[in-house]
Enzyme design. Structure first.
Site, PDB file in Angstrom:
ATOM      1  N   ARG A 121      42.758  55.465  33.626  1.00 26.97           N
ATOM      2  CA  ARG A 121      43.318  54.231  33.071  1.00 26.97           C
ATOM      3  C   ARG A 121      43.612  53.166  34.132  1.00 26.97           C
ATOM      4  O   ARG A 121      44.420  52.272  33.923  1.00 26.97           O
ATOM      5  CB  ARG A 121      44.586  54.511  32.250  1.00 26.97           C
ATOM      6  CG  ARG A 121      44.346  55.400  31.035  1.00 26.97           C
ATOM      7  CD  ARG A 121      45.543  55.378  30.097  1.00 26.97           C
ATOM      8  NE  ARG A 121      45.295  56.178  28.919  1.00 26.97           N
ATOM      9  CZ  ARG A 121      45.659  57.459  28.787  1.00 26.97           C
ATOM     10  NH1 ARG A 121      46.291  58.063  29.769  1.00 26.97           N
ATOM     11  NH2 ARG A 121      45.395  58.112  27.683  1.00 26.97           N
ATOM     12  N   LYS A 143      36.229  40.151  36.264  1.00 34.42           N
ATOM     13  CA  LYS A 143      35.298  40.601  35.229  1.00 34.42           C
ATOM     14  C   LYS A 143      34.521  41.800  35.750  1.00 34.42           C
ATOM     15  O   LYS A 143      33.860  41.717  36.789  1.00 34.42           O
ATOM     16  CB  LYS A 143      34.314  39.491  34.851  1.00 34.42           C
ATOM     17  CG  LYS A 143      34.855  38.470  33.889  1.00 34.42           C
ATOM     18  CD  LYS A 143      33.722  37.549  33.466  1.00 34.42           C
ATOM     19  CE  LYS A 143      34.159  36.561  32.408  1.00 34.42           C
ATOM     20  NZ  LYS A 143      33.045  35.686  31.986  1.00 34.42           N
ATOM     21  N   GLU A 185      24.528  30.076  41.568  1.00 30.74           N
ATOM     22  CA  GLU A 185      25.957  30.102  41.214  1.00 30.74           C
ATOM     23  C   GLU A 185      26.730  29.051  42.004  1.00 30.74           C
ATOM     24  O   GLU A 185      27.711  28.485  41.516  1.00 30.74           O
ATOM     25  CB  GLU A 185      26.545  31.489  41.474  1.00 30.74           C
ATOM     26  CG  GLU A 185      25.984  32.607  40.610  1.00 30.74           C
ATOM     27  CD  GLU A 185      26.555  32.625  39.198  1.00 30.74           C
ATOM     28  OE1 GLU A 185      27.317  31.711  38.836  1.00 30.74           O
ATOM     29  OE2 GLU A 185      26.235  33.558  38.448  1.00 30.74           O
ATOM     30  N   LYS A 227      36.848  28.741  41.521  1.00 36.94           N
ATOM     31  CA  LYS A 227      36.950  29.859  40.586  1.00 36.94           C
ATOM     32  C   LYS A 227      38.380  30.340  40.468  1.00 36.94           C
ATOM     33  O   LYS A 227      38.860  30.648  39.371  1.00 36.94           O
ATOM     34  CB  LYS A 227      36.040  31.016  41.001  1.00 36.94           C
ATOM     35  CG  LYS A 227      36.050  32.136  39.951  1.00 36.94           C
ATOM     36  CD  LYS A 227      34.845  33.019  40.004  1.00 36.94           C
ATOM     37  CE  LYS A 227      34.812  33.934  38.785  1.00 36.94           C
ATOM     38  NZ  LYS A 227      33.648  34.850  38.811  1.00 36.94           N
ATOM     39  N   GLU A 237      39.477  34.389  29.657  1.00 36.62           N
ATOM     40  CA  GLU A 237      38.433  33.562  29.065  1.00 36.62           C
ATOM     41  C   GLU A 237      38.687  33.230  27.592  1.00 36.62           C
ATOM     42  O   GLU A 237      37.822  33.381  26.736  1.00 36.62           O
ATOM     43  CB  GLU A 237      37.062  34.233  29.224  1.00 36.62           C
ATOM     44  CG  GLU A 237      35.910  33.247  29.104  1.00 36.62           C
ATOM     45  CD  GLU A 237      34.561  33.852  29.450  1.00 36.62           C
ATOM     46  OE1 GLU A 237      33.699  33.868  28.571  1.00 36.62           O
ATOM     47  OE2 GLU A 237      34.389  34.300  30.591  1.00 36.62           O
ATOM     48  N   ARG A 241      38.088  29.062  31.107  1.00 41.22           N
ATOM     49  CA  ARG A 241      37.289  29.933  31.962  1.00 41.22           C
ATOM     50  C   ARG A 241      35.836  30.031  31.493  1.00 41.22           C
ATOM     51  O   ARG A 241      34.938  30.331  32.280  1.00 41.22           O
ATOM     52  CB  ARG A 241      37.919  31.333  32.039  1.00 41.22           C
ATOM     53  CG  ARG A 241      37.126  32.259  32.961  1.00 41.22           C
ATOM     54  CD  ARG A 241      37.823  33.547  33.302  1.00 41.22           C
ATOM     55  NE  ARG A 241      36.948  34.372  34.111  1.00 41.22           N
ATOM     56  CZ  ARG A 241      37.330  35.438  34.796  1.00 41.22           C
ATOM     57  NH1 ARG A 241      38.599  35.821  34.769  1.00 41.22           N
ATOM     58  NH2 ARG A 241      36.469  36.134  35.500  1.00 41.22           N
ATOM     59  N   ASN A 245      30.582  30.019  32.795  1.00 41.42           N
ATOM     60  CA  ASN A 245      29.333  30.562  32.256  1.00 41.42           C
ATOM     61  C   ASN A 245      28.223  29.507  32.182  1.00 41.42           C
ATOM     62  O   ASN A 245      27.208  29.734  31.525  1.00 41.42           O
ATOM     63  CB  ASN A 245      29.571  31.146  30.855  1.00 41.42           C
ATOM     64  CG  ASN A 245      30.431  32.385  30.895  1.00 41.42           C
ATOM     65  OD1 ASN A 245      30.245  33.249  31.744  1.00 41.42           O
ATOM     66  ND2 ASN A 245      31.380  32.483  29.973  1.00 41.42           N
ATOM     67  N   HIS A 248      24.565  30.438  32.043  1.00 42.52           N
ATOM     68  CA  HIS A 248      24.482  31.878  31.816  1.00 42.52           C
ATOM     69  C   HIS A 248      24.011  32.236  30.408  1.00 42.52           C
ATOM     70  O   HIS A 248      23.526  33.348  30.189  1.00 42.52           O
ATOM     71  CB  HIS A 248      25.836  32.533  32.076  1.00 42.52           C
ATOM     72  CG  HIS A 248      26.193  32.608  33.535  1.00 42.52           C
ATOM     73  ND1 HIS A 248      26.288  31.496  34.330  1.00 42.52           N
ATOM     74  CD2 HIS A 248      26.490  33.669  34.326  1.00 42.52           C
ATOM     75  CE1 HIS A 248      26.623  31.868  35.561  1.00 42.52           C
ATOM     76  NE2 HIS A 248      26.742  33.169  35.583  1.00 42.52           N
ATOM     77  N   HIS A 252      21.257  34.815  30.741  1.00 43.22           N
ATOM     78  CA  HIS A 252      21.431  36.204  30.338  1.00 43.22           C
ATOM     79  C   HIS A 252      20.363  36.629  29.343  1.00 43.22           C
ATOM     80  O   HIS A 252      19.884  37.776  29.379  1.00 43.22           O
ATOM     81  CB  HIS A 252      22.813  36.408  29.731  1.00 43.22           C
ATOM     82  CG  HIS A 252      23.903  36.562  30.741  1.00 43.22           C
ATOM     83  ND1 HIS A 252      25.236  36.605  30.392  1.00 43.22           N
ATOM     84  CD2 HIS A 252      23.869  36.701  32.083  1.00 43.22           C
ATOM     85  CE1 HIS A 252      25.970  36.754  31.478  1.00 43.22           C
ATOM     86  NE2 HIS A 252      25.164  36.809  32.518  1.00 43.22           N
ATOM     87  N   HIS A 265      19.742  37.969  38.684  1.00 44.14           N
ATOM     88  CA  HIS A 265      20.703  37.200  37.904  1.00 44.14           C
ATOM     89  C   HIS A 265      20.678  35.700  38.210  1.00 44.14           C
ATOM     90  O   HIS A 265      20.607  34.861  37.312  1.00 44.14           O
ATOM     91  CB  HIS A 265      22.107  37.763  38.132  1.00 44.14           C
ATOM     92  CG  HIS A 265      23.179  36.992  37.433  1.00 44.14           C
ATOM     93  ND1 HIS A 265      23.253  36.890  36.062  1.00 44.14           N
ATOM     94  CD2 HIS A 265      24.231  36.274  37.920  1.00 44.14           C
ATOM     95  CE1 HIS A 265      24.289  36.153  35.720  1.00 44.14           C
ATOM     96  NE2 HIS A 265      24.906  35.764  36.832  1.00 44.14           N
TER      97      HIS A 265
END
Length: 363
Positions: A121, A143, A185, A227, A237, A241, A245, A248, A252, A265
């Site tokens: 956990r 993330k 990026e 960031k 997000e 936030r 993206n 993206h 993606h 990526h």
């Protein structure tokens, strides 16, 4: 060395940016008062380049160190790889006070963070990113995820590291493809937040591609500053936030429809940013001159702005499974000008198809 802080209350942490600072990692860990065991997750290539230096630095600081290696590539960011890493963590008796340290690029960082977030956990997590993309983006913000065959990062969590250490020196061993992909990026930050930084990238192209130390130190710091500011406002997000993206959404989808084999990526993000700029122009919110500036900067850093041999219907289908879908509507981040973006939902499908066709998609 530059240092900045991601302000998240009790989950706040520091980002250290400098040249040739890997040898100090053990000292940095000791300052955090973590448990005695460290599991380094890396891949074969990064381990061969920097594994011994990092391992030795951590051992000299008094920690017990174990190394776990994964395959190199997006296809290894999977639940199958995660299971192998859980097994290794159990075998070496990692406990709640132990630390998982990611030594590598975005794939290593994402899956190592996913293991850290879910093993017992949650255990301590430290990032040592070794690519431009990871240093400016994926190592910061918490993330963590693994991929599902039908979509990227569909299985994951928000889990902040205790520390990020970005050593500019390690970038000298990056292959050119990975260096250029990471710069997608970097361009993103200029478009979404800072027009002055966008112009800095236009002016300093040669110094950046040559990895000039002073230029790269500023570049990494500014990206991380942006960031950190965004994440501090919206850690999970729910709102602002999402602008991180930019590029993206379609990026993606391109990765997914090619089974993560054709594009790394940043290459997907580069094409995705050009697509987003064209979408914004067709919707009447972005001037054509700003579309052309973005496209030119992407080209200047050696990245593609189009693709071929991909069916538009497959890309549309992949878009529908994107994790950015909210209440059944796909969200796009679109620029109104360089340095300012908005979040738009429910774009007309005919415009999306039109842009994908302009970029090389097949009907």
């Amino acid at each position: 060395m530059e240092q900045l802080k991601v302000e998240l209350g009790e989950r706040s942490y520091k980002i250290k940016i400098g040249y040739d600072i890997l040898s100090k990692v053990g000292q940095y860990l000791k300052e955090l008062n973590l448990g005695s065991k460290v599991m380094i997750i890396t891949n074969e290539l990064v381990d061969s380049l920097y594994g011994r230096e990092v391992e030795q630095a951590i051992k000299e600081a008094g920690f017990e160190v174990n190394i776990a290696k994964i395959g190199d590539g997006e296809e290894y960011k999977s639940l199958d790889t995660a299971k192998d890493l859980y097994d290794q963590a159990v075998d070496i008796n990692l406990d709640r006070s132990s630390t998982i340290l990611a030594l590598g690029g975005g794939v290593v960082g994402d899956i190592a963070g996913f293991i850290a977030a879910t093993y017992m956990r949650g255990v301590n997590f430290v990032q040592i990113p070794t690519t431009v993309l990871a240093q400016v983006d994926s190592s910061v913000g918490g993330k963590v995820a693994v991929n599902h065959p039908q979509g990227k990062n569909l299985i994951g969590a928000f889990y902040q590291p205790k520390l990020v250490v970005a050593d500019i020196k390690v970038l000298s061993t990056l292959e050119q493809r990975q260096l250029k992909a990471g710069l997608a990026e970097v361009i993103k930050y200029g478009v979404i937040w800072d027009e002055g930084f966008f112009h800095f990238l236009e002016d300093k192209r040669e110094e950046i591609l040559e990895l000039d130390i002073e230029t790269m130190e500023y570049l990494l710091k500014r990206c991380c500053e942006i960031k950190a500011e965004v994440v501090a406002q919206d850690e999970r997000e729910m709102d602002i936030r999402a602008i991180l993206n930019y590029g993206h959404t379609i990026g993606h989808a391109l990765e997914a429809v090619t089974d993560y084999q054709r594009f790394v990526h940043g290459e997907g993000v580069a094409i995705g940013m050009v697509a987003a700029a064209k979408l914004a122009n067709k919707l009447g919110i972005l001037d054509l001159a700003d579309v052309e500036k973005q496209e030119q900067l992407v080209k200047d850093f050696g990245l593609a702005v189009s693709f071929d041999a991909l069916k538009i219907n497959k890309i549309i289908k992949a878009l529908a499974k994107d994790k950015k879908v909210k209440d059944g509507m796909l969200r796009f981040i679109l620029a109104e000008e360089i340095g300012k973006v908005v979040i738009k939902s429910d774009l007309p499908h005919n415009i999306i198809r039109e842009v994908l066709e302009e970029l090389g998609g097949e009907r």
